[in-house]
Design a protein around this motif. Sequence first.
Motif, PDB file in Angstrom:
ATOM      1  N   ASP A 169       0.908  -1.341  -0.045  1.00 49.40           N
ATOM      2  CA  ASP A 169      -0.170  -0.283  -0.205  1.00 49.40           C
ATOM      3  C   ASP A 169       1.028   0.765   0.292  1.00 49.40           C
ATOM      4  O   ASP A 169       0.410   2.554   0.439  1.00 49.40           O
ATOM      5  CB  ASP A 169      -1.092  -0.126   1.025  1.00 49.40           C
ATOM      6  CG  ASP A 169      -0.009  -0.021   2.562  1.00 49.40           C
ATOM      7  OD1 ASP A 169       0.779   0.065   2.367  1.00 49.40           O
ATOM      8  OD2 ASP A 169      -1.347   0.161   3.857  1.00 49.40           O
ATOM      9  N   ILE A 170       2.453   1.309   0.006  1.00 48.29           N
ATOM     10  CA  ILE A 170       3.131   2.176   0.074  1.00 48.29           C
ATOM     11  C   ILE A 170       2.684   2.974  -1.822  1.00 48.29           C
ATOM     12  O   ILE A 170       2.677   2.622  -2.439  1.00 48.29           O
ATOM     13  CB  ILE A 170       4.971   2.431  -0.156  1.00 48.29           C
ATOM     14  CG1 ILE A 170       4.968   1.052   1.009  1.00 48.29           C
ATOM     15  CG2 ILE A 170       4.884   2.892  -0.221  1.00 48.29           C
ATOM     16  CD1 ILE A 170       5.776   0.108   1.306  1.00 48.29           C
ATOM     17  N   ASP A 186      17.179   6.140  11.895  1.00 48.96           N
ATOM     18  CA  ASP A 186      17.005   4.861  11.994  1.00 48.96           C
ATOM     19  C   ASP A 186      14.871   4.534  12.329  1.00 48.96           C
ATOM     20  O   ASP A 186      14.539   3.874  12.753  1.00 48.96           O
ATOM     21  CB  ASP A 186      16.850   5.125  14.048  1.00 48.96           C
ATOM     22  CG  ASP A 186      16.350   6.410  13.974  1.00 48.96           C
ATOM     23  OD1 ASP A 186      15.650   7.561  13.533  1.00 48.96           O
ATOM     24  OD2 ASP A 186      16.758   7.422  15.085  1.00 48.96           O
ATOM     25  N   GLU A 187      14.160   5.349  11.646  1.00 49.58           N
ATOM     26  CA  GLU A 187      12.581   5.116  10.708  1.00 49.58           C
ATOM     27  C   GLU A 187      12.857   4.480   9.572  1.00 49.58           C
ATOM     28  O   GLU A 187      11.142   3.873   9.724  1.00 49.58           O
ATOM     29  CB  GLU A 187      12.612   6.136  10.602  1.00 49.58           C
ATOM     30  CG  GLU A 187      12.512   7.918  12.018  1.00 49.58           C
ATOM     31  CD  GLU A 187      11.980   9.190  10.431  1.00 49.58           C
ATOM     32  OE1 GLU A 187      10.457   9.457  11.496  1.00 49.58           O
ATOM     33  OE2 GLU A 187      12.048  10.051  10.781  1.00 49.58           O
ATOM     34  N   VAL A 188      13.740   3.327   9.242  1.00 47.60           N
ATOM     35  CA  VAL A 188      13.434   2.581   8.298  1.00 47.60           C
ATOM     36  C   VAL A 188      14.610   1.375   8.391  1.00 47.60           C
ATOM     37  O   VAL A 188      15.453   1.499   9.257  1.00 47.60           O
ATOM     38  CB  VAL A 188      13.668   3.002   7.400  1.00 47.60           C
ATOM     39  CG1 VAL A 188      12.512   3.970   6.475  1.00 47.60           C
ATOM     40  CG2 VAL A 188      15.003   3.354   6.719  1.00 47.60           C
ATOM     41  N   THR A 189      14.048   0.185   7.596  1.00 50.33           N
ATOM     42  CA  THR A 189      15.350  -1.134   7.688  1.00 50.33           C
ATOM     43  C   THR A 189      16.173  -0.930   6.456  1.00 50.33           C
ATOM     44  O   THR A 189      15.039  -1.199   5.928  1.00 50.33           O
ATOM     45  CB  THR A 189      14.359  -2.324   8.325  1.00 50.33           C
ATOM     46  OG1 THR A 189      13.907  -2.363   8.928  1.00 50.33           O
ATOM     47  CG2 THR A 189      15.378  -3.488   8.112  1.00 50.33           C
ATOM     48  N   PHE A 240       7.625   5.115   3.157  1.00 47.86           N
ATOM     49  CA  PHE A 240       8.784   4.203   3.238  1.00 47.86           C
ATOM     50  C   PHE A 240       9.049   4.116   4.932  1.00 47.86           C
ATOM     51  O   PHE A 240       9.776   3.151   5.658  1.00 47.86           O
ATOM     52  CB  PHE A 240      10.269   4.929   3.157  1.00 47.86           C
ATOM     53  CG  PHE A 240      10.193   5.005   1.325  1.00 47.86           C
ATOM     54  CD1 PHE A 240       8.922   4.259   1.005  1.00 47.86           C
ATOM     55  CD2 PHE A 240      11.172   4.540   1.081  1.00 47.86           C
ATOM     56  CE1 PHE A 240       8.862   4.398  -0.685  1.00 47.86           C
ATOM     57  CE2 PHE A 240      11.382   5.618  -0.835  1.00 47.86           C
ATOM     58  CZ  PHE A 240      10.061   4.247  -0.783  1.00 47.86           C
ATOM     59  N   ARG A 241       8.900   4.864   5.244  1.00 41.75           N
ATOM     60  CA  ARG A 241       8.700   5.154   7.404  1.00 41.75           C
ATOM     61  C   ARG A 241       7.830   3.531   8.042  1.00 41.75           C
ATOM     62  O   ARG A 241       7.492   3.150   7.855  1.00 41.75           O
ATOM     63  CB  ARG A 241       7.693   5.978   8.098  1.00 41.75           C
ATOM     64  CG  ARG A 241       8.811   6.175   9.899  1.00 41.75           C
ATOM     65  CD  ARG A 241       7.448   6.820  10.379  1.00 41.75           C
ATOM     66  NE  ARG A 241       8.091   8.604   9.600  1.00 41.75           N
ATOM     67  CZ  ARG A 241       7.447   8.992   9.367  1.00 41.75           C
ATOM     68  NH1 ARG A 241       6.439   9.313   8.296  1.00 41.75           N
ATOM     69  NH2 ARG A 241       8.726  10.503   9.153  1.00 41.75           N
ATOM     70  N   GLY A 242       8.963   2.767   8.747  1.00 41.22           N
ATOM     71  CA  GLY A 242       8.891   1.204   9.264  1.00 41.22           C
ATOM     72  C   GLY A 242       8.967   0.621   8.610  1.00 41.22           C
ATOM     73  O   GLY A 242       8.320  -1.345   8.657  1.00 41.22           O
ATOM     74  N   LYS A 243       9.238   0.055   7.087  1.00 41.29           N
ATOM     75  CA  LYS A 243       9.409  -0.838   5.801  1.00 41.29           C
ATOM     76  C   LYS A 243      11.183  -0.878   5.877  1.00 41.29           C
ATOM     77  O   LYS A 243      11.969  -0.256   6.137  1.00 41.29           O
ATOM     78  CB  LYS A 243       8.920  -0.119   4.635  1.00 41.29           C
ATOM     79  CG  LYS A 243       7.240   0.855   4.508  1.00 41.29           C
ATOM     80  CD  LYS A 243       6.608  -0.352   5.236  1.00 41.29           C
ATOM     81  CE  LYS A 243       5.583   0.351   5.265  1.00 41.29           C
ATOM     82  NZ  LYS A 243       4.625  -0.580   5.547  1.00 41.29           N
ATOM     83  N   LYS A 244      10.927  -1.891   5.669  1.00 38.10           N
ATOM     84  CA  LYS A 244      12.217  -2.850   4.661  1.00 38.10           C
ATOM     85  C   LYS A 244      12.693  -2.723   3.250  1.00 38.10           C
ATOM     86  O   LYS A 244      12.093  -2.334   1.970  1.00 38.10           O
ATOM     87  CB  LYS A 244      12.238  -3.998   4.298  1.00 38.10           C
ATOM     88  CG  LYS A 244      11.913  -3.942   6.454  1.00 38.10           C
ATOM     89  CD  LYS A 244      11.607  -6.480   5.974  1.00 38.10           C
ATOM     90  CE  LYS A 244      10.642  -7.110   5.320  1.00 38.10           C
ATOM     91  NZ  LYS A 244       9.738  -8.361   5.704  1.00 38.10           N
TER      92      LYS A 244
END
Length: 351
Positions: free
Chosen positions: A142-143, A178-181, A149-153
């Motif tokens: 759903d991006i 640190d808001e993404v992986t 992208f926040r919190g996504k890999k």
Amino acid sequence: MPSTMDRRLFLTSLLGAAAGVAGLSGCAESSAAATGKGAATAPLATKVPAGTSLKIASYLNVQQLQFKLAKLPDLPFTVSSWVNIGAGPDVINAFRAKSLDLANNAGIPPIQAHYQGYDAKIVAINITRKPNYLFATKPGSDIRTVEDFRGKKLAFSQGQAQGVVLLRALKKAGLTYDEVTLVPLTSNQFLTALQSGQVDIAPLANSQAPAYLQQYGSKGARSITTDVVDLLNLLWAPVPVLNDKAKAAAIAAYIPQWAKGQVWQYENPDIWNEEFYVKTQNLTAAQAKAISDLANKPLFPPSWDEAIAWEQETADLLAEGGFVKKFDVSSLFDHRFEGIAAKSVPAEYRS
């Protein structure tokens, strides 16, 4: 921001055995790479000595095909091998193995090589003004924006253009590391990672995206375009090669052919689409046209000032994330070759 240990693990997973050879542990840098000393400064020879040869990168045989279709004159030296190699980490390994003398890459591999303690220099610049990459989502995602992208890999290749495009996009969107992986992969793993759901997002080259979206668009995969560019398309070579007067002269003779080949491709998209994308990459004519419609007009600057400034911004961005040490990128450029490409093309192709 990643911890020091996370960064070390991240770099180790990307660089593997080659990093060990380079003495990457402790982020060691050779004095030559750190200072730029040891590189030749003598004027380039005006004639290539007989018997000179170079091993040149030509990913997917693009260079030979350009030269053939453009009917460019024979090179005044022997190409002992056209090496089918393109990814920055692979090029650095080939430089180390002395199986490659000259390569075509984006701006980030020379920074990565410097960080590994390997000394190589940029010898030609082509400025790209339009994005060469877009972000693709995994099926069923759903991006829809970079902010999502926040919190996504996110697929991330530190040593390739796709990596810096991602970092620049995150910075522009106001997202911190640190808001993404960031998932360490090389670009040839991106498609598989998307298909399997290992990552939520991966930066794909414009040439890759049409086939991926055709296959997975009906399953919810989509593209996210941005105005983030990877400014530099360049030629670079190891310092030992550039210190060889004969090889340096051969590189100087190659640069005009490299520039003219790109100009010919840009001016003849229909022929290129058929001869390259359709015949060698098995794309449809429509897919080929979609790619060529996004092509950058090649621009070869007489002065490298803009390129150096952009390269410095890129190195600083990587340093902010703890991926490399901060350094002055001016040591990456061999100014003996500055302007050679620009002089070989019509005025409209000089930025």
